[in-house]
Design an enzyme around this catalytic site. Structure first.
Site, PDB file in Angstrom:
ATOM      1  NE  ARG A  72      -2.694  -1.483   3.545  1.00 30.01           N
ATOM      2  CZ  ARG A  72      -3.047  -2.474   4.162  1.00 30.01           C
ATOM      3  NH1 ARG A  72      -3.836  -3.221   3.640  1.00 30.01           N
ATOM      4  NH2 ARG A  72      -2.601  -2.880   5.331  1.00 30.01           N
ATOM      5  CG  PHE A  89     -11.570  -6.841  -5.344  1.00 35.40           C
ATOM      6  CD1 PHE A  89     -12.508  -7.723  -5.511  1.00 35.40           C
ATOM      7  CD2 PHE A  89     -10.591  -6.827  -6.783  1.00 35.40           C
ATOM      8  CE1 PHE A  89     -12.853  -8.443  -6.824  1.00 35.40           C
ATOM      9  CE2 PHE A  89     -11.043  -7.612  -7.800  1.00 35.40           C
ATOM     10  CZ  PHE A  89     -11.942  -8.157  -7.819  1.00 35.40           C
ATOM     11  CG  ASP A  91     -15.473  -4.327  -1.499  1.00 35.45           C
ATOM     12  OD1 ASP A  91     -14.207  -4.482  -1.140  1.00 35.45           O
ATOM     13  OD2 ASP A  91     -16.075  -4.975  -0.993  1.00 35.45           O
ATOM     14  CG  ASP A 138      -5.467  -6.724  -2.382  1.00 31.18           C
ATOM     15  OD1 ASP A 138      -4.826  -8.013  -2.745  1.00 31.18           O
ATOM     16  OD2 ASP A 138      -5.651  -6.220  -1.331  1.00 31.18           O
ATOM     17  CB  CYS A 167      -4.062 -13.187  -0.856  1.00 37.54           C
ATOM     18  SG  CYS A 167      -5.915 -13.371  -0.956  1.00 37.54           S
TER      19      CYS A 167
HETATM   20  N1  SAH Z   1      -7.324  -4.459  -0.678  1.00 38.50           N
HETATM   21  C1  SAH Z   1      -7.724  -4.631   0.603  1.00 38.50           C
HETATM   22  C2  SAH Z   1      -8.308  -6.347   0.762  1.00 38.50           C
HETATM   23  C3  SAH Z   1      -9.279  -6.766  -0.118  1.00 38.50           C
HETATM   24  S1  SAH Z   1     -10.157  -7.950   0.297  1.00 38.50           S
HETATM   25  C4  SAH Z   1      -6.616  -4.272   1.691  1.00 38.50           C
HETATM   26  O1  SAH Z   1      -5.467  -4.188   1.311  1.00 38.50           O
HETATM   27  O2  SAH Z   1      -7.321  -3.937   2.916  1.00 38.50           O
HETATM   28  C5  SAH Z   1     -11.255  -8.374  -0.651  1.00 38.50           C
HETATM   29  C6  SAH Z   1     -12.513  -7.584  -0.697  1.00 38.50           C
HETATM   30  O3  SAH Z   1     -13.047  -7.751  -2.179  1.00 38.50           O
HETATM   31  C7  SAH Z   1     -13.309  -7.828   0.185  1.00 38.50           C
HETATM   32  O4  SAH Z   1     -13.957  -6.323   0.903  1.00 38.50           O
HETATM   33  C8  SAH Z   1     -14.877  -8.166  -0.760  1.00 38.50           C
HETATM   34  O5  SAH Z   1     -15.896  -7.415  -0.128  1.00 38.50           O
HETATM   35  C9  SAH Z   1     -14.451  -7.683  -1.967  1.00 38.50           C
HETATM   36  N2  SAH Z   1     -14.987  -8.483  -3.010  1.00 38.50           N
HETATM   37  C10 SAH Z   1     -15.261  -9.719  -3.309  1.00 38.50           C
HETATM   38  N3  SAH Z   1     -15.823 -10.191  -4.403  1.00 38.50           N
HETATM   39  C11 SAH Z   1     -15.789  -8.947  -5.142  1.00 38.50           C
HETATM   40  C12 SAH Z   1     -16.460  -8.477  -6.359  1.00 38.50           C
HETATM   41  N4  SAH Z   1     -16.857  -9.442  -7.219  1.00 38.50           N
HETATM   42  N5  SAH Z   1     -16.394  -7.309  -6.719  1.00 38.50           N
HETATM   43  C13 SAH Z   1     -16.100  -6.376  -5.849  1.00 38.50           C
HETATM   44  N6  SAH Z   1     -15.522  -6.443  -4.605  1.00 38.50           N
HETATM   45  C14 SAH Z   1     -15.477  -7.844  -4.009  1.00 38.50           C
END
Ligand code: SAH
Length: 397
Positions: free
Chosen positions: A216, A231, A252, A300, A340
């Site tokens: 980040r 995401f 998200d 991510d 991940c």
């Molecule tokens: N980048 C973040 C972690 C991402 S976790 C960090 O560093 O803190 C994954 C996220 O993807 C979650 O918040 C989940 O709600 C979202 N997510 C899962 N499937 C999704 C989709 N199809 N479209 C959009 N968001 C999604």
């Protein structure tokens, strides 16, 4: 009674096959049920381990119901896993985190096998700790572990996030419970100058995604122009990019996650982030149709490959989302993309990215590779300690 007799009474004995013994010798602490020649009669906890010839190979945590029956923890066969032992072992892990804590108040203090403490995770959020004891053998040592963590950190509270399915395989209960002091629902932490709320009781993992902290920060320093965070979860990438970018779009699918992201943005005085509740696949397609372009993009996603059979479908997902994101990159734009999923290894990830770049019709340069941060050590001899990989790429035209 001689000392030797006493020791045998205290430790009980596991005899492992030559294959199991070799595995440990070559740096992997797990010995599977199929490699046990003689099972300990003792309940879950520390046991002494010997090879088939009777040669002692060390001390292990014994889990009677688990496929991973033995987790080797010390090369000495007579290590007493008492308060002093745990204090020394955990101090070694915690001391390594000194550098991280200079710029962040949340970090992983113990990363299981990566810190030579199989099946233990301990994350620090400011003055509180969240632990996960993930094996029956380790659970038997709970008291000295928790005592050692308290004396080493002086923390105000310890929460056990034991809501993990894998605890059932160990014959353990699933629950989220306080083991020491009090632990608040929300803890404000900071990383590289950005503040956000962690949610130890209910958040993903132990309350936040600590493993992306350095990535980040990296993309935050590279960000410029229009930025896109796919995401976004609690908005951590978005907030780092918002420091330098003109504006950030954070996508998200979870309304609750975005609510927290808005709160976090306000905490940092970020007024240049807009939040979009949508499926990232659909939204990226819509943005492309609308002719939008971005100078900085983060992709991510959650782990698409939860297990090996789901790998092919997961790779189609990774390819699709990366292809869409690459098409949205403005000429000269930078993208950080990550996975991940443990089953998506580094070569598989790069292969997927190469395919997405080829399909994008763009000239995409690999600028850097991303890995786990120092507080999530990935042991070369224990592949299971590594799961996060990523890349920073640049659209040359
Ligand atoms: N980048 C973040 C972690 C991402 S976790 C960090 O560093 O803190 C994954 C996220 O993807 C979650 O918040 C989940 O709600 C979202 N997510 C899962 N499937 C999704 C989709 N199809 N479209 C959009 N968001 C999604």
């Amino acid at each position: 009674m001689t000392t030797t007799t006493l020791e045998h009474m205290a430790f009980d004995l596991a005899v492992v096959s030559a294959r199991g013994a070799t595995r440990w010798k070559r740096g992997h602490p797990w010995i599977f049920r199929s490699d046990l020649v003689r099972f300990p009669s003792a309940p879950a906890g520390p046991v002494r381990v010997e090879d088939p010839r009777g040669k002692p190979i060390g001390t292990a945590l014994w889990s009677p119901t688990s496929e991973i029956s033995i987790r080797m923890i010390d090369r000495r066969p007579d290590a007493a896993l008492d308060h002093d032992w745990w204090t020394e072992r955990l101090a070694r892990a915690i001391t390594r985190r000194g550098g991280v804590l200079e710029h962040s108040s949340a970090c992983r203090l113990v990363h299981g096998e990566g810190d030579a403490v199989p099946s233990l995770v301990c994350d620090r959020y400011d003055r509180w700790l969240v632990v996960q004891l993930m094996s029956a053998g380790l659970e038997a040592c709970r008291t000295p572990i928790i005592d050692a963590l308290i004396s080493l950190t002086g923390c105000d509270g310890i929460l056990a996030r034991h809501d993990l399915a894998l605890r059932e395989r160990e014959g353990l209960t699933r629950e989220t419970t306080v083991l020491h002091g009090d632990v608040p629902q929300e803890v404000e932490v900071h990383e590289h100058g950005v503040r956000y709320l962690a949610a130890p009781w209910t958040g993903q993992k132990t309350g936040a995604f600590l493993d992306q902290r350095e990535n980040r920060h990296r993309i935050g320093r590279l960000a410029r122009g229009r930025a896109l965070d796919c995401f976004a979860y609690h908005g951590s990438f978005a907030m780092h990019m918002a420091q330098q970018a003109a504006d950030v779009v954070a996508i998200d699918s979870s309304a609750a996650a975005l609510e927290r992201a808005r709160d976090n943005a306000a905490r940092n005085g970020c007024t240049n982030i807009s939040f979009v509740e949508a499926d990232a696949f659909d939204e990226l397609r819509a943005l492309e149709r609308a002719g939008e372009r971005f100078d900085t993009i983060v992709v991510d996603p959650p782990a698409f490959a939860k297990n090996r059979p789901s790998l092919p479908a997961a790779l189609r997902g990774y390819h699709d989302i990366n292809l869409r994101a690459l098409r949205l990159l403005a000429p000269g734009g930078i993208m950080l993309t990550a996975s991940c999923s443990f089953h998506v290894t580094k070569p598989i990830f790069l292969d997927m990215l190469e395919g997405a770049a080829a399909d994008s019709g763009r000239h995409i340069a690999l600028r850097d590779l991303c890995a786990q941060p120092d507080d999530h050590p990935e042991l070369l001899t224990v592949p299971e300690t590594g799961y996060l990989k990523g890349a920073i790429v640049e659209a040359l035209d």
